[in-house]
Design a protein around this motif. Structure first.
Motif, short mmCIF file in Angstrom:
data_model
loop_
_atom_site.label_atom_id
_atom_site.label_comp_id
_atom_site.label_asym_id
_atom_site.label_seq_id
_atom_site.Cartn_x
_atom_site.Cartn_y
_atom_site.Cartn_z
N LYS A 59 53.66 -21.88 36.03
CA LYS A 59 52.47 -22.80 35.89
C LYS A 59 51.95 -23.31 37.03
O LYS A 59 52.74 -23.37 38.00
CB LYS A 59 52.67 -23.95 34.84
N ARG A 60 50.63 -23.51 37.36
CA ARG A 60 50.17 -24.02 38.65
C ARG A 60 50.09 -25.86 38.38
O ARG A 60 49.23 -25.70 37.59
CB ARG A 60 49.08 -23.52 39.41
N TYR A 61 50.35 -26.69 39.22
CA TYR A 61 50.25 -27.87 38.96
C TYR A 61 49.53 -28.43 40.43
O TYR A 61 49.84 -28.15 41.53
CB TYR A 61 51.23 -28.68 38.88
N ASP A 62 48.58 -29.33 40.01
CA ASP A 62 47.75 -29.96 41.25
C ASP A 62 48.50 -31.12 41.78
O ASP A 62 48.46 -31.68 42.79
CB ASP A 62 46.06 -30.12 41.01
N ARG A 63 49.23 -32.00 40.70
CA ARG A 63 49.80 -33.10 41.08
C ARG A 63 51.23 -33.30 40.23
O ARG A 63 51.35 -32.76 39.13
CB ARG A 63 49.05 -34.52 40.61
N ILE A 64 52.09 -33.92 40.81
CA ILE A 64 53.14 -34.43 40.04
C ILE A 64 52.96 -36.06 39.96
O ILE A 64 52.58 -36.59 40.75
CB ILE A 64 54.52 -34.17 40.67
N ILE A 84 54.00 -30.03 46.28
CA ILE A 84 52.83 -30.51 45.31
C ILE A 84 52.65 -31.90 45.71
O ILE A 84 53.55 -32.66 45.42
CB ILE A 84 53.05 -29.99 43.92
N PRO A 85 51.57 -32.49 45.92
CA PRO A 85 51.30 -33.94 46.03
C PRO A 85 51.69 -34.66 44.72
O PRO A 85 51.52 -34.16 43.65
CB PRO A 85 49.80 -34.12 46.28
N ASP A 105 46.35 -39.90 45.38
CA ASP A 105 44.92 -39.18 44.98
C ASP A 105 45.13 -38.36 43.91
O ASP A 105 46.21 -37.73 43.56
CB ASP A 105 44.74 -38.24 46.10
N LEU A 106 44.23 -38.60 42.94
CA LEU A 106 44.00 -37.74 41.93
C LEU A 106 42.62 -37.32 41.45
O LEU A 106 41.71 -38.20 41.49
CB LEU A 106 44.49 -38.83 40.61
N ASN A 107 42.47 -36.08 41.10
CA ASN A 107 41.11 -35.76 40.96
C ASN A 107 40.99 -35.15 39.35
O ASN A 107 41.72 -34.78 38.66
CB ASN A 107 40.98 -34.53 41.89
N GLU A 108 39.74 -35.61 39.17
CA GLU A 108 39.17 -35.41 37.58
C GLU A 108 39.64 -33.53 37.45
O GLU A 108 39.07 -32.72 38.43
CB GLU A 108 37.85 -35.58 37.15
N SER A 135 42.12 -40.67 32.91
CA SER A 135 41.47 -40.40 34.40
C SER A 135 41.03 -39.19 34.43
O SER A 135 40.91 -38.42 35.33
CB SER A 135 42.45 -40.56 35.46
N ASN A 136 40.96 -38.40 32.98
CA ASN A 136 40.35 -37.05 32.92
C ASN A 136 41.20 -36.11 33.50
O ASN A 136 40.58 -34.91 34.21
CB ASN A 136 38.93 -37.09 33.36
N VAL A 137 42.46 -35.97 33.29
CA VAL A 137 43.21 -34.98 34.04
C VAL A 137 44.05 -34.27 33.01
O VAL A 137 44.04 -34.81 31.86
CB VAL A 137 44.15 -35.43 35.23
#
Length: 182
Positions: A59-64, A84-85, A105-108, A135-137
């Protein structure tokens, strides 16, 4: 798994006795994961084992995300191991500074992997997941060092989250020392 158990025993993070857990439950053993995560060798091992689990998941994660306080060192170490940020999730807003529940930083739409130290009932994890989801993640996965096998896995599954743990309580308790008088 055996490597993790040995590391917890060697740094004396795994102890036997009479303990009250954060959930209020009583236990005859305790894992002082903060003691483990402040030991650089054990923290490094945790980060490497978690990074292997992340990589093998495909799996690919944008954030931890690490929950303040205990999981933040784990999230930071995993971030360093994977690139991973990470973000930090507070249990409650502070009345100073930015008053944010999520720091970093967290993006929708981000796909977020939650990192925890010990899962018992998963109450604090579920609270953090709800904060993140507000936060719509996307949060579908959580990785912990220890699964105490006390209903947390099932509670997480009920909200659509899969738990991966480095070690389960039943594995930690195999070949444990006999109780006094036994």
């Amino acid at each position: 798994m055996n490597e993790m158990k040995k590391a917890l025993e060697d740094c004396e993070a795994l102890r036997y006795g009479d303990f009250t857990l954060a959930s209020g439950a009583r236990s005859d053993y305790y894992i002082d994961i903060k003691k483990a995560s402040t030991d650089p060798k054990v923290l490094y091992l945790i980060s490497q084992l978690m990074a292997e689990a992340v990589q093998s998941s495909g799996k690919r994660y944008d954030r931890i995300a690490g929950v303040v306080l205990g999981s933040v060192p784990l999230a930071a170490a995993l971030s360093l191991a994977t690139g991973i940020p990470y973000v930090m999730v507070r249990k409650e807003k502070k009345d100073h500074g930015t008053s944010k529940l999520i720091e970093g930083d967290l993006n929708e739409g981000d796909n977020v992997l939650v990192v925890e130290d010990v899962i018992t009932s998963a109450g604090s994890s579920i609270s953090a997941i709800n904060t993140l989801r507000s936060s719509n993640v996307i949060v579908e996965d959580i990785i912990s060092v220890i699964d105490r096998e006390s209903g947390g896995r099932e509670a997480l599954k009920d909200i659509g989250v899969t738990l991966t743990s480095l070690v389960k309580a039943s594995d930690l308790l195999k070949d444990r020392p006999a109780k006094d008088g036994a």
